[in-house]
Scaffold this active site. Structure first.
Site, PDB file in Angstrom:
ATOM      1  N   ASN A   9       0.975  -1.209  -0.047  1.00 26.41           N
ATOM      2  CA  ASN A   9       0.491  -0.186  -0.222  1.00 26.41           C
ATOM      3  C   ASN A   9       1.284   1.521  -0.190  1.00 26.41           C
ATOM      4  O   ASN A   9       0.569   2.447   0.065  1.00 26.41           O
ATOM      5  CB  ASN A   9      -1.249   0.204   1.036  1.00 26.41           C
ATOM      6  CG  ASN A   9       0.061   0.078   1.919  1.00 26.41           C
ATOM      7  OD1 ASN A   9       0.714  -0.418   2.233  1.00 26.41           O
ATOM      8  ND2 ASN A   9      -0.957   0.327   3.376  1.00 26.41           N
ATOM      9  N   CYS A  10       2.058   1.043  -0.211  1.00 20.63           N
ATOM     10  CA  CYS A  10       3.521   2.697  -0.411  1.00 20.63           C
ATOM     11  C   CYS A  10       2.755   3.159  -1.354  1.00 20.63           C
ATOM     12  O   CYS A  10       2.755   2.157  -2.653  1.00 20.63           O
ATOM     13  CB  CYS A  10       4.461   2.282  -0.090  1.00 20.63           C
ATOM     14  SG  CYS A  10       5.433   3.154  -0.374  1.00 20.63           S
ATOM     15  N   ASP A  11       2.440   3.755  -2.042  1.00 20.87           N
ATOM     16  CA  ASP A  11       2.684   5.237  -3.055  1.00 20.87           C
ATOM     17  C   ASP A  11       3.932   4.455  -3.791  1.00 20.87           C
ATOM     18  O   ASP A  11       3.575   4.354  -4.977  1.00 20.87           O
ATOM     19  CB  ASP A  11       2.392   6.355  -2.991  1.00 20.87           C
ATOM     20  CG  ASP A  11       1.005   6.478  -2.638  1.00 20.87           C
ATOM     21  OD1 ASP A  11      -0.065   5.982  -2.375  1.00 20.87           O
ATOM     22  OD2 ASP A  11       0.843   7.911  -2.254  1.00 20.87           O
TER      23      ASP A  11
END
Length: 117
Positions: A9-11
């Site tokens: 979920n890290c951009d």
């Protein structure tokens, strides 16, 4: 195959996955939270790229560490690797493993070079 280490979920990790897919480079995500990470792997990364590159001191995960853990990270070695294995969100993302070489953080130019593009 390129292995991309990070958190799904890290951009920046998502942007990295899209970049590799757009270039047609076979890759897989190794999610620190879902898949874990062992201290021996991290110790090898520390030997290769050093703590100043690998450790994200700007994020909340680092700020939430105790003073003893922060001091251990400064010392490096197996003890620092153990702290990072227990707190993988302190690792700067993504770590991209090309097999013989690893890169840390988003770096299209270096990836292109390593992939022979």
């Amino acid at each position: 195959m390129v292995t991309i280490y990070g958190i799904k979920n890290c951009d920046t990790v998502r942007k990295t996955l899209k970049w590799f897919e757009a270039k047609g480079i076979e890759n897989k995500l190794h999610d620190f939270r879902a898949d874990g990470i062992d201290a021996k792997t991290i110790e090898a990364w520390l030997d290769e790229v050093r703590g100043k590159v690998l450790i994200n001191k700007r994020g909340p995960s680092y700020r939430n560490l105790g003073d003893d853990d922060k001091a251990t990270l400064e010392q490096g070695g197996a003890a620092a690797a153990a702290v990072l294995a227990a707190n993988p969100t302190v690792i700067k993302r993504p770590v991209v493993d090309f097999g013989s070489t690893r890169t840390v953080a988003y770096d299209e130019e270096r990836w292109s070079e390593l992939a022979g593009l």
